[in-house]
Structure formats: C-alpha cells, structure tokens
Write a protein that holds these residues in place. Structure first.
Motif, short mmCIF file in Angstrom:
data_model
loop_
_atom_site.label_atom_id
_atom_site.label_comp_id
_atom_site.label_asym_id
_atom_site.label_seq_id
_atom_site.Cartn_x
_atom_site.Cartn_y
_atom_site.Cartn_z
N ARG A 142 0.81 -1.22 0.00
CA ARG A 142 0.00 0.00 0.00
C ARG A 142 0.84 1.27 0.00
NH1 ARG A 142 -4.92 -1.52 4.24
NH2 ARG A 142 -5.62 -3.39 3.12
N ASN A 145 -0.50 3.80 -2.39
CA ASN A 145 -1.90 4.22 -2.28
C ASN A 145 -2.02 5.70 -1.96
OD1 ASN A 145 -2.42 1.52 -2.63
ND2 ASN A 145 -3.77 1.34 -0.86
N THR A 148 -1.83 6.69 1.82
CA THR A 148 -0.63 6.38 2.61
C THR A 148 0.08 7.61 3.15
OG1 THR A 148 -0.32 4.27 1.49
CG2 THR A 148 1.61 5.22 2.53
N ARG A 321 -13.14 4.02 0.31
CA ARG A 321 -12.35 2.81 0.61
C ARG A 321 -10.96 3.18 1.11
NH1 ARG A 321 -12.37 -0.69 -4.63
NH2 ARG A 321 -10.99 -1.96 -3.33
N ARG A 325 -9.26 2.21 4.68
CA ARG A 325 -7.94 1.57 4.77
C ARG A 325 -7.01 2.36 5.69
NH1 ARG A 325 -8.64 0.80 -1.00
NH2 ARG A 325 -7.40 2.68 -1.36
N THR A 328 -8.16 1.83 9.46
CA THR A 328 -7.83 0.51 10.04
C THR A 328 -6.32 0.32 10.16
OG1 THR A 328 -8.00 -0.48 7.83
CG2 THR A 328 -9.95 -0.56 9.23
N ALA A 329 -5.55 0.95 9.27
CA ALA A 329 -4.09 0.83 9.36
C ALA A 329 -3.55 1.39 10.66
CB ALA A 329 -3.43 1.53 8.17
N THR A 370 -6.89 -4.68 9.11
CA THR A 370 -6.31 -3.89 8.02
C THR A 370 -6.25 -4.69 6.73
OG1 THR A 370 -4.95 -2.72 9.62
CG2 THR A 370 -4.30 -2.52 7.33
N ARG A 371 -5.84 -5.95 6.84
CA ARG A 371 -5.74 -6.79 5.64
C ARG A 371 -7.08 -6.94 4.94
NH1 ARG A 371 -7.23 -9.27 2.22
NH2 ARG A 371 -6.71 -11.34 1.44
N THR A 373 -9.60 -4.94 4.78
CA THR A 373 -10.24 -3.71 4.26
C THR A 373 -9.68 -3.32 2.90
OG1 THR A 373 -8.64 -2.36 5.47
CG2 THR A 373 -10.76 -2.79 6.53
N GLY A 374 -8.87 -4.17 2.30
CA GLY A 374 -8.32 -3.88 0.99
C GLY A 374 -8.20 -5.16 0.19
#
Length: 414
Positions: A142, A145, A148, A321, A325, A328-329, A370-371, A373-374
């Motif tokens: 990510r 992204n 990020t 989305r 992400r 949750t990260a 986290t995993r 949600t993407g």
C-alpha cells in the motif's frame, strides 16, 4: 571466544519457527505480524516454551528492528513532499489526539488510577505502533496508495508528540515538579525542531556523504549514521524511530534506491525479532483478569482510530475505501505503549497488566482488520505513489515517473 550453545540453539529454533509462521501467513495473503506476536507470547516467561538464553539478544534486536523499519520507510519519501504532507495534516493530528487520548484518560479515572496512571493510559490509547504499521504498509503493498501519505503523516506527528509527552510522563511518574516537566518538554521539542530543520536544509549533503558504489560501504555508512542519530534522538527523549525516519528522508535519488535494496533483508530479519519481542514482554498469566476491560477499551479506541484515519485520508483526497484503509491501518498499538509502562515503574502492576492485554489485542487484531479492508496483496495494482503535490520536487525521486497528488485528475481516489 566461547559461544553459548544454548543461545545458538534457541536463536536457530526461533528463526526456523518464524520462517514457518511467515510462510503460513503468506499462504493466506496475510501479514505475518500477528503470528510473530503470538509466537512471542508462547515463548516468553510463563509461556509454553521459554527461551531464556535468547532473551537479551531479542531485546537488543528489537530496538534495531524498529529503527530499520522507520529508516526504510523514510526512504520512500523526500523531505519537501513530506513536510507539505505534515503541514496539511496538523488538523488531523489534533483530531487524532482528542479522539484517542480521551478514552484512555477516562478509563484511567474509572479504573481508580492516580494522575500519573491516567496520563500514562491516555498515552497508551493515543499512540499507534509505527513499527507494526510500517511493516503492514509494505506487506500489503500500500505504499503507492493515495491514503498512505496521510497515514504516515499521522504516525510521524504522533511520534513528535511523544517527544513532549515522554519527558512529561517521566517527571510526573517520578514525583517531580511541573517546572522540571516543562523544561524537559521544551528541550525535547527544541531537539525535534533542530533535527527536522537540519534534515530539510542539509539532508542532500548527507546523501552525497553516505553514497558509495560499493554495497558493503553503503550499508555500513547508512546503518552506522542511522544508529548514531537514533541514539542521539533517544537521549533527548525524542523517539529513536523519528531519528531513523529523518535519516531516511534525507537520502534521495539513486542513493535512496540502493540503500533500500541493501537494507531490506536486514530490516525484515530484525523486524521479525521486534514483533517477537513485544510478545515476549507480556506475561500470559497477567492477561485474563483484565481482559474484559482491555477488550472494551480496545473496541472503543479501534473505532476512534478509524475515525482519525478517515478524517486524515479525506484531507488527502482519498475515496471512501481509501479512508477506511487509512483508519484501520492506524489501529495497531505496540512499542510505545510498552515504553510508557516501563516509565511508570513497578508500582503500577494493575496498569501494566491492562496495557499488556490491550496492546496484545490490538497488535494482533489490528493487522488482520487492516488486511481485510483492501484487496489481496497479490492482486494489488502497482500504481505510482500518490504523494502530496510539491512543485519544487519535479516528481518522484526513484525512476522517472511523476508523482500524482490529490489534485491531479489521473490519480485514483478509491
């Protein structure tokens, strides 16, 4: 020189075990971080298979691991683009502080803690784990992204906040005066400002100094300087991770590319040791009595972290989305929470047990949430990194592609 047979045997078994866990995680497109943490819990004191001979090595390696994680993370960015991102996310930092420190402070008051305990628990619920999240962003691919930069800005601003918080907590925990606390805070903040200024104005000279065509020389120079800077940062109560991150930001162009290539295997090794060490530091028998309170606090602060990340990613121009992400990260807690309890000493056993259970819950479940949600990492698109637009930088420093910012129409906003 005599080598300890027990040390070699335990380290060998640990590395083989971590390798198997990592392979299992990759098989299901998960980050291995939660499995490493649970392995540490099983191998620690009171676990099913203690490793006393390897304990000192793991503790030392953990410190090196978090430094390497943040160093390599800093290599992904340049100072100009990151300072733009930091300025943009100062409001995000305030939202993050209010939403996540408040539940800890309220819980500490309801738990009957003194002023030092309330301040400590507020810090525990506020600060995310830079080490865990840095590894997650790489594992889940990510780094490119759009959201990020928002995640990283929030993390670094949290670490900067720790520069003021930790001296304050140390003085309060020791029963010192508010004048002593204020002096410690001012010294730490001055050190942070000086380090950031030096990195911004003279970082390119550091890159030229450390660059070398020989890989061994490059590794020794970059790692040596990083450890020195990390040590100086830690000495003034600024995080060693912040010092390492600033060194990474200072390296640009080909030097950054080559440094990341030679450092990545070393980072992966010591990062695994770092996650193992967090698990080792938590006594399993202390978890059950405080588990209901820790679980409730974990649920509340997971939601507040998602809200913080959502707000920050929205300022970065990410879609729904991407905002999810980002939120949750930020859920995972880890190394700083353990440091905070260490500062409180042995007079707060109830607080230590509560924090241990809380950290373990979020350090394990955070990466899993986290995993999911993407997309699966194997399916992630390899798009250019979406950085804040910086007119003076002229694009990305690696390769020839131009950076895409929130205002650029060609950048995806999912």
């Amino acid at each position: 020189m005599r080598i300890s047979v027990a040390l070699l045997l335990e380290l060998g078994i640990i590395l083989v075990f971590l390798s198997l866990l990592g392979a299992l995680a990759r098989r299901f497109a998960l980050s291995p971080v939660p499995l490493y943490l649970l392995a540490g819990l099983a191998l620690g004191e009171g676990g099913i298979a203690p490793v006393p001979a390897a304990g000192s090595f793991v503790e030392t390696g953990a410190g090196i691991g978090v430094v390497l994680l943040l160093l390599v993370l800093g290599l992904e960015f340049t100072v100009p683009e990151f300072t733009v991102s930091l300025r943009r996310h100062l409001p995000s930092a305030w939202v993050d502080l209010v939403l996540n420190a408040t539940p800890g402070a309220v819980a500490g008051w309801l738990f009957g803690l003194d002023a030092g305990g309330i301040l400590a628990l507020a810090g525990v619920t506020y600060i995310s784990s830079s080490g865990i999240i840095a590894r997650l962003l790489g594992d889940l691919r990510r780094m490119s992204n759009r959201e990020t930069p928002a995640v990283l800005s929030v993390l670094v601003l949290e670490d900067f906040a720790m520069a003021a918080y930790l001296p304050l907590l140390a003085v309060v925990a020791a029963g010192g005066t508010w004048r002593q606390a204020l002096l410690g805070v001012l010294l730490a903040l001055g050190a942070v400002a000086a380090a950031l200024t030096m990195s911004y104005w003279w970082g390119h000279r550091l890159g030229r100094l450390l660059s070398h065509p020989d890989a061994e020389q490059l590794l020794l120079r970059v790692l040596g300087v990083t450890l020195v800077v990390a040590a100086l940062a830690e000495a003034v109560h600024v995080s060693a991770a912040v010092g390492a991150f600033l060194v990474g930001l200072s390296l640009t162009g080909e030097a950054a590319d080559r440094a990341r290539k030679v450092l990545s295997p070393l980072r992966d090794l010591f990062a695994a040791v770092f996650f193992l060490a967090i698990g080792l530091s938590i006594p399993p028998d202390s978890l059950l009595p405080v588990l209901p309170v820790a679980l409730l606090l974990a649920v509340v602060t997971a939601v507040t972290k998602v809200a913080s990340g959502w707000y920050a990613a929205r300022r970065e121009g990410a879609g729904r989305r991407g905002r999810l992400r980002a939120g949750t990260a930020l859920i995972a807690r880890g190394e700083f929470s353990i440091v905070i309890i260490g500062l409180m000493g042995t007079g707060h056993d109830r607080l230590g047990a509560l924090v241990a259970a809380y950290v373990l819950l979020l350090a394990v479940t955070g990466p899993v949430i986290t995993r999911f949600t993407g997309p699966r990492p194997s399916d992630a698109r390899r798009s250019p990194r979406h950085s804040p637009p910086v007119p003076s930088s002229g694009g990305r420093r690696r390769g020839g592609n131009t950076a895409v910012g929130p205002s650029c129409p060609e950048g995806p906003v999912v």
